[in-house]
Motif scaffolding. Structure first.
Motif, short mmCIF file in Angstrom:
data_model
loop_
_atom_site.label_atom_id
_atom_site.label_comp_id
_atom_site.label_asym_id
_atom_site.label_seq_id
_atom_site.Cartn_x
_atom_site.Cartn_y
_atom_site.Cartn_z
N ASP A 271 0.83 -1.20 0.00
CA ASP A 271 0.00 0.00 0.00
C ASP A 271 0.87 1.25 0.00
OD1 ASP A 271 -2.37 -1.48 0.12
OD2 ASP A 271 -2.37 -1.49 2.31
N LEU B 89 1.71 3.60 -7.02
CA LEU B 89 0.31 4.01 -7.12
C LEU B 89 0.15 5.37 -7.80
CD1 LEU B 89 -2.63 3.32 -6.46
CD2 LEU B 89 -2.28 4.31 -4.20
N GLY C 188 -12.96 6.81 2.97
CA GLY C 188 -12.88 6.48 1.57
C GLY C 188 -14.20 6.00 1.04
N PRO C 189 -14.28 5.83 -0.22
CA PRO C 189 -13.24 6.19 -1.18
C PRO C 189 -13.22 7.70 -1.44
CG PRO C 189 -15.10 5.19 -2.32
CD PRO C 189 -15.41 5.14 -0.85
N CYS D 293 -8.13 10.62 -5.80
CA CYS D 293 -6.69 10.91 -5.78
C CYS D 293 -6.24 11.18 -7.21
CB CYS D 293 -5.91 9.72 -5.22
SG CYS D 293 -6.37 9.23 -3.56
N GLY E 105 -9.32 6.28 -3.75
CA GLY E 105 -8.42 5.78 -2.71
C GLY E 105 -9.15 5.60 -1.39
N GLU E 106 -8.84 4.51 -0.72
CA GLU E 106 -9.35 4.28 0.63
C GLU E 106 -8.19 4.57 1.59
OE1 GLU E 106 -12.20 0.97 2.06
OE2 GLU E 106 -10.15 0.18 2.22
N PHE E 107 -8.46 5.34 2.62
CA PHE E 107 -7.41 5.86 3.50
C PHE E 107 -7.56 5.34 4.91
CE2 PHE E 107 -7.71 8.72 0.07
CZ PHE E 107 -6.56 9.47 0.00
N ILE F 15 -2.80 4.30 1.87
CA ILE F 15 -3.78 4.46 0.79
C ILE F 15 -3.79 3.22 -0.09
CG2 ILE F 15 -4.50 5.91 -1.16
CD1 ILE F 15 -2.65 8.11 0.15
N ARG F 16 -4.99 2.81 -0.41
CA ARG F 16 -5.18 1.65 -1.29
C ARG F 16 -6.12 2.08 -2.42
NH1 ARG F 16 -6.64 -3.15 2.09
NH2 ARG F 16 -4.40 -3.23 2.20
N ASP F 17 -5.80 1.67 -3.63
CA ASP F 17 -6.64 1.96 -4.79
C ASP F 17 -7.85 1.03 -4.75
OD1 ASP F 17 -7.86 2.32 -7.26
OD2 ASP F 17 -6.00 2.20 -8.41
N SER G 169 -10.56 1.65 -6.84
CA SER G 169 -11.32 2.04 -8.04
C SER G 169 -12.16 0.89 -8.58
CB SER G 169 -10.38 2.53 -9.14
OG SER G 169 -9.66 3.65 -8.71
#
Length: 184
Positions: free
Chosen positions: A10, A31, A77-78, A81, A91-93, A110-112, A114
């Motif tokens: 991540d 990312l 999130g989401p 970004c 992005g999930e934070f 942060i993870r994508d 989408s």
């Protein structure tokens, strides 16, 4: 600690109180498309779509001062970004803040998401289409679970069965198909 930062899949980004980037790990490089040297010392708004950049400072202030938010960790999130090439992703934070003497450092993992966000949106669209189709059908549509408990009756079904505002839940489908098999 550096080993964890560099090997994490991540994105991990830390910013100072004045919202400049201090930490940008390999996951963040992959990312966002920037290298760490390109972003260290730059404002965090570099990674935020322009239409949302003004909200970031307000969110940081809230995170510092509001009870419950400033307890150390927050998941959001989401949120949109912006990558180096200008494309956007959801992005999930996971956010945290650490106090060092008189200063604060804010860290985001942060993870994508989408693809997940897209699938959820598509599912909601399909549910709405199904609901519209079902409610406007000239046929009776009854949904039930594996035990025969009714979970849904469309408008035509309400009319046919003489229901008015009643909820068909907890009644068995046989109550509607053949009254002599009624569970009442």
């Amino acid at each position: 600690m550096e080993g964890i930062l560099e090997h994490a899949n991540d994105a991990i980004i830390s910013i100072s109180e004045n919202e400049t980037i201090e930490v940008f790990n390999k996951g963040a490089e992959l990312l966002f498309g920037y290298t760490a040297p390109e972003v260290i010392g730059q404002p965090i708004t570099l990674l935020i779509p322009e239409r949302f950049a003004g909200h970031h400072s307000k969110n940081i202030t809230r995170f510092k001062t509001e009870p419950g938010l400033n307890s150390g960790k927050l998941k959001r999130g989401p949120l949109p970004c912006r990558k180096k090439d200008g494309t956007e992703f959801s992005g999930e934070f996971s956010l945290s803040q650490v106090k060092h003497g008189q200063s604060l450092t804010f860290t985001a993992i942060i993870r994508d998401v989408s693809e997940r966000t897209g699938l959820i949106n598509k599912l909601q669209e399909n549910e709405e289409k199904y609901r519209t189709l079902s409610e406007n059908a000239r046929d009776i549509i009854v949904g039930h679970d594996f035990n025969g408990k009714v979970t849904y009756i469309n408008r035509e079904g309400f009319s046919f069965f003489g229901l008015s505002g009643e909820k068909p839940v907890n009644r068995n489908i046989l109550d509607y198909i053949e009254p002599k098999y009624s569970s009442e």
